[in-house]
Design a protein around this motif. Structure first.
Motif, PDB file in Angstrom:
ATOM      1  N   ASP A  11       0.922  -1.337   0.066  1.00  0.00           N
ATOM      2  CA  ASP A  11       0.216   0.025   0.092  1.00  0.00           C
ATOM      3  C   ASP A  11       0.846   1.222  -0.030  1.00  0.00           C
ATOM      4  OD1 ASP A  11      -2.065  -1.719   0.123  1.00  0.00           O
ATOM      5  OD2 ASP A  11      -2.491  -1.453   2.329  1.00  0.00           O
ATOM      6  N   ALA A  12       1.905   1.163   0.761  1.00  0.00           N
ATOM      7  CA  ALA A  12       2.849   2.374   0.885  1.00  0.00           C
ATOM      8  C   ALA A  12       3.431   2.501  -0.267  1.00  0.00           C
ATOM      9  CB  ALA A  12       3.751   2.157   2.133  1.00  0.00           C
ATOM     10  N   PHE A  13       3.867   1.679  -1.039  1.00  0.00           N
ATOM     11  CA  PHE A  13       4.836   1.530  -2.373  1.00  0.00           C
ATOM     12  C   PHE A  13       3.816   2.252  -3.306  1.00  0.00           C
ATOM     13  CE2 PHE A  13       6.162   0.261  -6.487  1.00  0.00           C
ATOM     14  CZ  PHE A  13       7.548   0.243  -6.333  1.00  0.00           C
ATOM     15  N   SER A  14       2.511   1.797  -3.233  1.00  0.00           N
ATOM     16  CA  SER A  14       1.732   2.102  -4.591  1.00  0.00           C
ATOM     17  C   SER A  14       1.500   3.644  -4.302  1.00  0.00           C
ATOM     18  CB  SER A  14       0.353   1.380  -4.441  1.00  0.00           C
ATOM     19  OG  SER A  14      -0.449   2.045  -5.287  1.00  0.00           O
TER      20      SER A  14
ATOM     21  N   PHE B 216       5.182   5.807  -4.799  1.00  0.00           N
ATOM     22  CA  PHE B 216       5.526   6.001  -6.006  1.00  0.00           C
ATOM     23  C   PHE B 216       4.519   6.180  -7.191  1.00  0.00           C
ATOM     24  CE2 PHE B 216       8.865   3.389  -4.093  1.00  0.00           C
ATOM     25  CZ  PHE B 216      10.046   4.249  -4.318  1.00  0.00           C
ATOM     26  N   LYS B 217       3.263   6.006  -6.749  1.00  0.00           N
ATOM     27  CA  LYS B 217       2.122   6.324  -7.682  1.00  0.00           C
ATOM     28  C   LYS B 217       2.267   5.429  -8.953  1.00  0.00           C
ATOM     29  CE  LYS B 217       1.265  11.045  -6.125  1.00  0.00           C
ATOM     30  NZ  LYS B 217       2.286  11.138  -4.957  1.00  0.00           N
ATOM     31  N   LEU B 218       2.310   4.243  -8.528  1.00  0.00           N
ATOM     32  CA  LEU B 218       2.506   3.322  -9.461  1.00  0.00           C
ATOM     33  C   LEU B 218       1.443   2.066  -9.567  1.00  0.00           C
ATOM     34  CD1 LEU B 218       6.388   2.978  -9.911  1.00  0.00           C
ATOM     35  CD2 LEU B 218       4.884   4.174 -11.375  1.00  0.00           C
ATOM     36  N   ASN B 219       1.065   1.503 -10.699  1.00  0.00           N
ATOM     37  CA  ASN B 219       0.414   0.102 -10.601  1.00  0.00           C
ATOM     38  C   ASN B 219       1.353  -0.734 -11.357  1.00  0.00           C
ATOM     39  OD1 ASN B 219      -2.368  -1.120 -10.341  1.00  0.00           O
ATOM     40  ND2 ASN B 219      -2.340  -1.287 -12.526  1.00  0.00           N
ATOM     41  N   VAL B 220       1.217  -1.987 -10.748  1.00  0.00           N
ATOM     42  CA  VAL B 220       2.043  -2.876 -11.237  1.00  0.00           C
ATOM     43  C   VAL B 220       1.198  -4.263 -11.444  1.00  0.00           C
ATOM     44  CG1 VAL B 220       4.119  -4.474 -10.796  1.00  0.00           C
ATOM     45  CG2 VAL B 220       4.295  -2.289 -10.014  1.00  0.00           C
ATOM     46  N   GLU B 221       1.223  -4.772 -12.631  1.00  0.00           N
ATOM     47  CA  GLU B 221       0.440  -6.016 -12.852  1.00  0.00           C
ATOM     48  C   GLU B 221       1.119  -6.936 -13.745  1.00  0.00           C
ATOM     49  OE1 GLU B 221      -3.529  -4.817 -14.824  1.00  0.00           O
ATOM     50  OE2 GLU B 221      -2.838  -3.104 -14.978  1.00  0.00           O
ATOM     51  N   ARG B 222       0.936  -8.227 -13.704  1.00  0.00           N
ATOM     52  CA  ARG B 222       1.545  -9.339 -14.417  1.00  0.00           C
ATOM     53  C   ARG B 222       0.211  -9.751 -15.474  1.00  0.00           C
ATOM     54  NH1 ARG B 222       5.676 -13.542 -13.133  1.00  0.00           N
ATOM     55  NH2 ARG B 222       5.845 -15.141 -14.529  1.00  0.00           N
ATOM     56  N   ARG B 223       0.967  -9.497 -16.919  1.00  0.00           N
ATOM     57  CA  ARG B 223      -0.069  -9.823 -17.760  1.00  0.00           C
ATOM     58  C   ARG B 223       0.523 -11.169 -18.715  1.00  0.00           C
ATOM     59  NH1 ARG B 223      -2.797  -4.299 -20.108  1.00  0.00           N
ATOM     60  NH2 ARG B 223      -3.889  -3.652 -17.885  1.00  0.00           N
ATOM     61  N   LYS B 224      -0.334 -11.627 -19.539  1.00  0.00           N
ATOM     62  CA  LYS B 224       0.334 -12.318 -20.678  1.00  0.00           C
ATOM     63  C   LYS B 224      -0.702 -11.985 -22.041  1.00  0.00           C
ATOM     64  CE  LYS B 224       0.771 -17.288 -21.916  1.00  0.00           C
ATOM     65  NZ  LYS B 224       0.818 -18.737 -21.479  1.00  0.00           N
ATOM     66  N   GLY B 225       0.315 -11.890 -23.137  1.00  0.00           N
ATOM     67  CA  GLY B 225      -0.534 -11.589 -24.458  1.00  0.00           C
ATOM     68  C   GLY B 225       0.630 -11.366 -25.442  1.00  0.00           C
ATOM     69  N   ASN B 226       0.238 -11.039 -26.696  1.00  0.00           N
ATOM     70  CA  ASN B 226       1.031 -10.671 -27.765  1.00  0.00           C
ATOM     71  C   ASN B 226       1.331  -9.471 -27.709  1.00  0.00           C
ATOM     72  OD1 ASN B 226       1.117 -10.345 -30.867  1.00  0.00           O
ATOM     73  ND2 ASN B 226       1.829 -12.321 -30.560  1.00  0.00           N
ATOM     74  N   ILE B 227       2.874  -9.159 -27.523  1.00  0.00           N
ATOM     75  CA  ILE B 227       3.329  -7.939 -27.306  1.00  0.00           C
ATOM     76  C   ILE B 227       4.450  -7.739 -28.498  1.00  0.00           C
ATOM     77  CG2 ILE B 227       2.559  -7.496 -24.953  1.00  0.00           C
ATOM     78  CD1 ILE B 227       5.353  -8.272 -24.087  1.00  0.00           C
ATOM     79  N   SER B 228       4.878  -6.410 -28.481  1.00  0.00           N
ATOM     80  CA  SER B 228       6.116  -5.988 -29.344  1.00  0.00           C
ATOM     81  C   SER B 228       7.520  -6.256 -28.560  1.00  0.00           C
ATOM     82  CB  SER B 228       5.823  -4.669 -30.030  1.00  0.00           C
ATOM     83  OG  SER B 228       6.926  -4.399 -30.659  1.00  0.00           O
ATOM     84  N   VAL B 229       8.458  -6.739 -28.944  1.00  0.00           N
ATOM     85  CA  VAL B 229       9.635  -6.986 -28.137  1.00  0.00           C
ATOM     86  C   VAL B 229      10.766  -6.749 -29.178  1.00  0.00           C
ATOM     87  CG1 VAL B 229       8.669  -8.539 -26.491  1.00  0.00           C
ATOM     88  CG2 VAL B 229       9.903  -9.378 -28.501  1.00  0.00           C
TER      89      VAL B 229
ATOM     90  N   VAL C 197       5.508  -7.814 -17.305  1.00  0.00           N
ATOM     91  CA  VAL C 197       5.246  -6.932 -16.138  1.00  0.00           C
ATOM     92  C   VAL C 197       4.565  -5.730 -16.878  1.00  0.00           C
ATOM     93  CG1 VAL C 197       5.615  -5.946 -13.943  1.00  0.00           C
ATOM     94  CG2 VAL C 197       6.357  -8.265 -14.426  1.00  0.00           C
ATOM     95  N   LEU C 198       3.474  -5.155 -16.622  1.00  0.00           N
ATOM     96  CA  LEU C 198       3.159  -3.802 -16.925  1.00  0.00           C
ATOM     97  C   LEU C 198       3.221  -2.715 -15.750  1.00  0.00           C
ATOM     98  CD1 LEU C 198       1.881  -1.930 -19.170  1.00  0.00           C
ATOM     99  CD2 LEU C 198      -0.436  -2.652 -18.288  1.00  0.00           C
TER     100      LEU C 198
END
Length: 461
Positions: free
Chosen positions: A337-340, A343-356, A455-456
């Protein structure tokens, strides 16, 4: 008559005896004075004789005149010794770099010190210092240097002071590597970690006599990294959950909960942004690397924090104090909670077709294959050119994500060592210019789409 003669002989004998004793005393004094004079010509003896007259310096203190008059014996690591006076360095920035044979990072940082010295030959004097308290023998030092020479064909070019007691007393520290800085006016600026020896800080000291370096002489938790008292006064407080900036008095600790008198204290002290991200979002980042992170387009500042762990502005503390018993699960939830919020950040783990970017090596790669010299890695973005010498190419690729706009995919098993330098303005170049520079040096980054987990990291709405 005979009695008078006997008395006269006795008086003469007594006089001769007294004179002899006085002559012996005088001769002894002359011998002692001569011996002391001889000792004072040796820097080690001089340190032992007068160091009690010199007290530990504090940042901002000016070195006394007696310091500049003292002799200094320098060793070239090949058995040759040269005698100078400390005053021979007066008018330059002086950096005393404390090291020992048991400190691998100390020795492997010496090539960087040599490069810095080479850039400022007239304005800077870097002297290595091996303290007597290290108990390094000539045999141990020779064996260590022989090993580096055989493995890397590396001879140290800087000079060192051996068996030091004086400088260790004047510039106190309890952890190495440690560097003591004296500006051109002879003012002791303090001791820093060796990463502060960079062009930005040297330029600042040359121009102003000052710098915003993190100065630390003695770490309070050196014996036990987790022995850190509350960083904020807890009197009258029932709950504290907060991030704070770097504090120079403590070495980094590990996430640690202490229960005492019915209270709970959870701390992570002097840790990097990346370290906090890992501990705060363990499930989201598990088994993934920095190169698997995807950032919102306006998140370049966060990428800088992730990469540049050597900048103390990107090092933080977290402290949780609760007047109650606290479980590890609860502690990490408060941390999240304190980190969010901080730093005012949202961190999510996702899976999908992305550009690399898919990494491959073209025919120019041969020109950066290592020559096998002493390893150096200097990832100081914006401070010095980034330099990788005899380092696995993965070291560079892992840090490249700071400069580019997509995750990087490469084969960790194909990991040859390289020699390459990224120019100091590399971060100011456009993305196409950065990719072109890498291609010219044999590293091809080709944009493709892949199905993968990532990680987004985005701004907290």
């Amino acid at each position: 008559m005979e009695n008078q003669y006997i008395r006269l002989v006795k008086v003469l004998r007594y006089t001769v005896l007294i004179c002899t004793i006085m002559l012996l005393v005088c001769a002894g004094a002359i011998v002692v004075m001569s011996s002391e004079k001889q000792n004072l010509t040796d820097s080690g003896s001089l340190q032992n004789n007068i160091q009690h007259l010199l007290q530990a310096m504090k940042p901002g203190d000016k070195l006394p005149d007696s310091f500049w008059d003292m002799p200094m014996e320098l060793d070239d690591f090949k058995g040759k010794k040269s005698k100078f006076k400390f005053g021979d360095m007066k008018g330059r920035i002086i950096i005393f770099d404390f090291w020992s044979t048991t400190c691998k990072s100390c020795i492997e940082n010496i090539p960087h010190m040599e490069q810095i010295q080479g850039k400022y030959p007239d304005d800077l004097a870097i002297i290595l210092v091996n303290s007597k308290r290290n108990k390094d023998t000539p045999g141990r030092i020779n064996a260590t240097m022989k090993r580096y020479k055989e493995q890397y064909k590396y001879d140290i070019g800087l000079f060192t002071i051996l068996d030091d007691t004086l400088l260790t007393t004047l510039f106190p520290h309890n952890a190495i590597p440690s560097t003591a800085w004296i500006n051109r006016e002879g003012i002791y600026m303090g001791n820093t970690m060796s990463n502060e020896v960079n062009e930005r800080n040297i330029e600042s000291v040359l121009k102003t006599g000052k710098s915003d370096m993190a100065v630390t002489q003695v770490y309070r938790n050196y014996e036990n990294h987790n022995d850190v008292p509350p960083l904020r006064d807890t009197v009258g407080e029932s709950f504290i959950s907060e991030f704070t900036k770097f504090t120079p008095y403590y070495l980094p600790n590990y996430p640690n909960i202490v229960h005492k008198n019915g209270n709970s204290l959870f701390q992570i002290v002097n840790s990097t942004f990346a370290h906090f991200l890992y501990h705060t979002y363990q499930k989201e980042v598990a088994d993934l690397f920095w190169t698997d992170y995807v950032f919102d387009p306006d998140m370049q500042d966060v990428k800088y924090k992730l990469l540049n762990s050597l900048d103390n502005n990107n090092i933080f503390n977290y402290e949780l104090y609760v007047q109650d018993s606290l479980s590890q699960t609860q502690a990490y939830q408060y941390l999240r909670d304190a980190f969010s919020k901080f730093f005012k950040l949202n961190v999510e783990r996702r899976k999908g077709n992305i550009s690399v970017y898919q990494v491959s090596y073209n025919r120019n790669f041969d020109q950066i294959k290592t020559k096998g010299e002493m390893p150096i890695v200097q990832p100081y973005p914006g401070l010095d050119p980034e330099y990788y010498r005899n380092m696995p190419v993965s070291s560079l690729l892992n840090n490249l994500f700071f400069y580019i706009d997509k995750p990087i995919v490469f084969d960790f098993n194909d990991n040859p060592s390289i020699d390459i330098m990224l120019p100091i303005d590399f971060a100011k170049r456009s993305i196409p210019e950065r990719l072109s520079f890498l291609e010219e040096h044999g590293i091809q980054l080709t944009p493709v789409y892949m199905d993968r987990e990532y990680v987004l990291i985005s701004r907290l709405k």
